[in-house]
Each structure stands twice: as C-alpha cells, then as structure tokens.
Enzyme design. Structure first.
Site, PDB file in Angstrom:
ATOM      1  N   ASP A  34       0.872  -1.180   0.000  1.00 29.18           N
ATOM      2  CA  ASP A  34       0.000   0.000   0.000  1.00 29.18           C
ATOM      3  C   ASP A  34       0.905   1.224   0.000  1.00 29.18           C
ATOM      4  O   ASP A  34       2.130   1.086  -0.075  1.00 29.18           O
ATOM      5  CB  ASP A  34      -0.935  -0.022   1.231  1.00 29.18           C
ATOM      6  CG  ASP A  34      -2.273   0.670   0.959  1.00 29.18           C
ATOM      7  OD1 ASP A  34      -2.264   1.896   0.724  1.00 29.18           O
ATOM      8  OD2 ASP A  34      -3.320  -0.003   0.972  1.00 29.18           O
ATOM      9  N   ASP A  56       3.596   2.787  -4.505  1.00 27.03           N
ATOM     10  CA  ASP A  56       2.583   3.593  -5.180  1.00 27.03           C
ATOM     11  C   ASP A  56       2.437   3.023  -6.583  1.00 27.03           C
ATOM     12  O   ASP A  56       3.368   3.110  -7.392  1.00 27.03           O
ATOM     13  CB  ASP A  56       3.041   5.055  -5.229  1.00 27.03           C
ATOM     14  CG  ASP A  56       1.996   5.971  -5.844  1.00 27.03           C
ATOM     15  OD1 ASP A  56       1.183   5.505  -6.666  1.00 27.03           O
ATOM     16  OD2 ASP A  56       1.993   7.170  -5.509  1.00 27.03           O
ATOM     17  N   VAL A  57       1.278   2.444  -6.869  1.00 27.48           N
ATOM     18  CA  VAL A  57       1.125   1.709  -8.135  1.00 27.48           C
ATOM     19  C   VAL A  57       1.152   2.615  -9.365  1.00 27.48           C
ATOM     20  O   VAL A  57       1.196   2.130 -10.485  1.00 27.48           O
ATOM     21  CB  VAL A  57      -0.172   0.853  -8.154  1.00 27.48           C
ATOM     22  CG1 VAL A  57      -0.140  -0.187  -7.055  1.00 27.48           C
ATOM     23  CG2 VAL A  57      -1.428   1.723  -8.081  1.00 27.48           C
ATOM     24  N   ASN A  83      -5.234  -4.526  -6.749  1.00 29.82           N
ATOM     25  CA  ASN A  83      -6.491  -4.088  -6.129  1.00 29.82           C
ATOM     26  C   ASN A  83      -6.540  -2.580  -5.861  1.00 29.82           C
ATOM     27  O   ASN A  83      -7.628  -2.017  -5.750  1.00 29.82           O
ATOM     28  CB  ASN A  83      -6.659  -4.881  -4.825  1.00 29.82           C
ATOM     29  CG  ASN A  83      -7.648  -4.247  -3.873  1.00 29.82           C
ATOM     30  OD1 ASN A  83      -8.863  -4.413  -4.013  1.00 29.82           O
ATOM     31  ND2 ASN A  83      -7.137  -3.485  -2.900  1.00 29.82           N
ATOM     32  N   TYR A 148     -13.846   6.942 -13.238  1.00 26.49           N
ATOM     33  CA  TYR A 148     -13.743   5.646 -12.544  1.00 26.49           C
ATOM     34  C   TYR A 148     -14.287   4.526 -13.425  1.00 26.49           C
ATOM     35  O   TYR A 148     -13.643   3.493 -13.615  1.00 26.49           O
ATOM     36  CB  TYR A 148     -14.536   5.740 -11.230  1.00 26.49           C
ATOM     37  CG  TYR A 148     -14.469   4.524 -10.344  1.00 26.49           C
ATOM     38  CD1 TYR A 148     -13.426   4.353  -9.441  1.00 26.49           C
ATOM     39  CD2 TYR A 148     -15.462   3.544 -10.392  1.00 26.49           C
ATOM     40  CE1 TYR A 148     -13.376   3.246  -8.614  1.00 26.49           C
ATOM     41  CE2 TYR A 148     -15.420   2.436  -9.572  1.00 26.49           C
ATOM     42  CZ  TYR A 148     -14.372   2.290  -8.675  1.00 26.49           C
ATOM     43  OH  TYR A 148     -14.322   1.186  -7.866  1.00 26.49           O
ATOM     44  N   LYS A 152     -12.374   1.353 -15.172  1.00 26.20           N
ATOM     45  CA  LYS A 152     -12.746  -0.026 -14.857  1.00 26.20           C
ATOM     46  C   LYS A 152     -13.148  -0.806 -16.122  1.00 26.20           C
ATOM     47  O   LYS A 152     -12.880  -2.006 -16.235  1.00 26.20           O
ATOM     48  CB  LYS A 152     -13.881  -0.052 -13.830  1.00 26.20           C
ATOM     49  CG  LYS A 152     -13.476   0.466 -12.449  1.00 26.20           C
ATOM     50  CD  LYS A 152     -12.379  -0.375 -11.817  1.00 26.20           C
ATOM     51  CE  LYS A 152     -12.102   0.022 -10.374  1.00 26.20           C
ATOM     52  NZ  LYS A 152     -11.025  -0.769  -9.758  1.00 26.20           N
ATOM     53  N   THR A 183     -17.080   0.032   1.859  1.00 29.38           N
ATOM     54  CA  THR A 183     -15.737   0.450   2.283  1.00 29.38           C
ATOM     55  C   THR A 183     -15.652   1.974   2.300  1.00 29.38           C
ATOM     56  O   THR A 183     -16.562   2.669   1.848  1.00 29.38           O
ATOM     57  CB  THR A 183     -14.659  -0.068   1.316  1.00 29.38           C
ATOM     58  OG1 THR A 183     -14.869   0.565   0.046  1.00 29.38           O
ATOM     59  CG2 THR A 183     -14.722  -1.572   1.155  1.00 29.38           C
TER      60      THR A 183
END
Ligand SMILES: NC(=O)c1ccc[n+]([C@@H]2O[C@H](COP(=O)([O-])OP(=O)(O)OC[C@H]3O[C@@H](n4cnc5c(N)ncnc54)[C@H](O)[C@@H]3O)[C@@H](O)[C@H]2O)c1
Length: 252
Positions: A34, A56-57, A83, A148, A152, A183
């Site tokens: 993360d 950091d992706v 994820n 978003y 996706k 979440t």
C-alpha cells in the site's frame, strides 16, 4: 511444498485487506502492499506469513521494485491482485483533466504496471494467476463516475487481452466485477452522490441497498478472488465474475 505467494496492492484496508486475509487462510504467503510502509508492516504482522512492501502503483519504478522485492523475499510469485484504487464522484462537466488523470493513473495505469511486471515473475515461477478488481461501473453507464467507470471498463478489456496473451505461458487472468461494497471508497463519496442526485442524507445507501438486496461485504469479493486464483480453476481465464446482488442483472 512451499506456500503459494501472492501480492495484493492496496491491501492495508478495505477489499484488499480482506483478500489478503482470505488468501492467508488458504495457505498463501502474502505481500501486503500500500502507500504507507507503516500500514503495510502493521497488516503484515497480523498474518502468519506476510511481509509489507510500500508501493505507489502509479510509479513504474516502484511497481518493478515491488515485484523484485517479493521474488527476492519468497523465491517465487504465484498470484498478483492489482487491487489498489481510488474513487471520484463528479459530473463530466465538473471533471477537469487532472482529476480524470488522477483516477485513471491509479485505477488503470496501476493495473497495467502490475500486470506488466508481475506476469514475467509468475511465468518464471511456473505459472499462476492474476485477478483484477473491476466494477459494475465498468460494464454499465453510471452517472457521476465517468473517470472511474472508464478506467474499470478498460481494466476488463486489459484483463481479457492479458488472458489471451498469457494463456500459453501458464498464467490465467480474470476479473471480479463488484457492485457497491461498504468500504471507505463508497462511504466517503456517498454525500457527493446524494448532493448531485438530490437525495437526502442516507438516501444513497437506501437506493443501493434496495437495488443490490444489501451492501456487499469485502469478504464477498475476497472469496471470489480466491476462487478465481485457485489452481483448480485451470480452464477459467479471460472471465469476469460479477458480484452485485443482481444490481446489473435487469432493468427494473
Ligand atoms: N468499494 C466498492 O464499492 C468497490 C466496488 C467495485 C470495485 N472496487 C474496487 O476495489 C478496490 C479496493 O477498493 P476499496 O473499496 O477497498 O477502497 P479503499 O479506499 O477502502 O482501499 C483502497 C486502498 O488502496 C490504496 N491506494 C490508493 N491509491 C494507491 C496507490 N496509488 N498505490 C497503492 N495503493 C493505493 C489505499 O491506500 C487503500 O488502502 C479498488 O480497485 C476499487 O476500485 C470497490
């Protein structure tokens, strides 16, 4: 027999944390990854076999280093779960390019980089799986989530293309497609939905609960990821598994 090894990005909390816990309960060794190193270490310490590695992706060098570090630590890599993700609730006409790019850089570029660098390591380990985390907003038009949802949708396409390219190398690539899960990503943006959609406070949760039967849980998604990752599903690749309580099954 050594434990299978999995990396889960964005696993300090939320869906990623549940995925890590579920995989751990099934005998995997984990890499908890993360943004914050202390968060990674704290979660890793709660699992029987886990190491925390901050990443950091959005950063190609960090993703490359994450995979190398994981393979150095465990000697092999069997499963990647890209994820990490962030949300943005705004109409298209109120979304500027920098906001668009901040969402797509995590939710799409981060998945591309994770696949790009994990796939060779998994193939070199004798094969395995990648399970991406898409969203129902990537399969249907949904107001207020243009960046978003577009990211996706692209993740679903990327998943299928990767599945075809990797099929003959022993690497399966599948996606879970969750509905709304309770979440921070959702609870922190509920008021934005309510403001733009003219709903009263708590109205967003009521609408979603009615359309899904209930809010999804992080465990609902974690079990599906573990199912798709399991070597017993050796013929399942390029698939999307929708978990949304029927939200997208029909018109009414
Ligand atoms: N919650 C939902 O309803 C829902 C539905 C469909 C899909 N998803 C997807 O599930 C995944 C997890 O979401 P969640 O609901 O658990 O959200 P969350 O906000 O609870 O957790 C997301 C995690 O990702 C991490 N993260 C954010 N940016 C990062 C970056 N650049 N590099 C590394 N880590 C980063 C955060 O620190 C956090 O720990 C995301 O890809 C999200 O798009 C969520």
């Amino acid at each position: 027999m050594t434990n299978p090894v999995a990396i889960v990005t964005g696993s300090a909390k939320g869906i990623g944390l549940s995925i890590a816990q579920e995989l751990s309960s099934r005998g995997y060794s984990l890499v908890i990854s993360d943004l914050d190193a202390a968060d990674c270490a704290r979660v890793a310490a709660t699992l029987p076999s886990a190491v925390g590695i901050a990443c950091d992706v959005r950063d190609e060098g960090q993703v490359k280093a994450l995979i190398e570090h994981a393979v150095d630590h465990y000697g092999h890599l069997d499963l990647m779960v890209p994820n990490a993700g962030i949300g943005l609730v705004a109409p298209i006409l109120e979304t500027d390019l920098s906001a668009w790019r901040s969402v797509t850089s995590v939710n799409l570029d981060g998945v591309f980089l994770s696949i790009r660098y994990a796939a060779p390591a998994i193939i070199a380990s004798g094969g395995g799986a990648i399970v991406t985390i898409a969203s129902v907003t990537g399969t249907t038009g949904s107001p207020l989530v243009a960046s978003y949802g577009a990211a996706k949708a692209a993740v679903i396409n990327l998943t299928k293309t990767a599945a075809i390219e990797m099929r003959d190398h022993g690497l399966r690539v599948n996606a879970v497609v969750p509905g709304f899960i309770g979440t921070d990503l959702v609870t922190h943006t509920a008021s934005d939905f309510e403001r733009h959609l003219g709903l009263s406070e708590g109205g967003f949760a009521s609408v979603i609960s009615a359309k899904q039967g209930r809010f999804g849980t992080t465990e609902d998604i974690a079990r599906a990821v573990a199912f798709l990752a399991d070597p017993s599903q050796s013929w399942v690749t390029g698939s999307t598994l929708t978990l949304d309580g029927g939200l997208t099954a029909g018109l009414i």
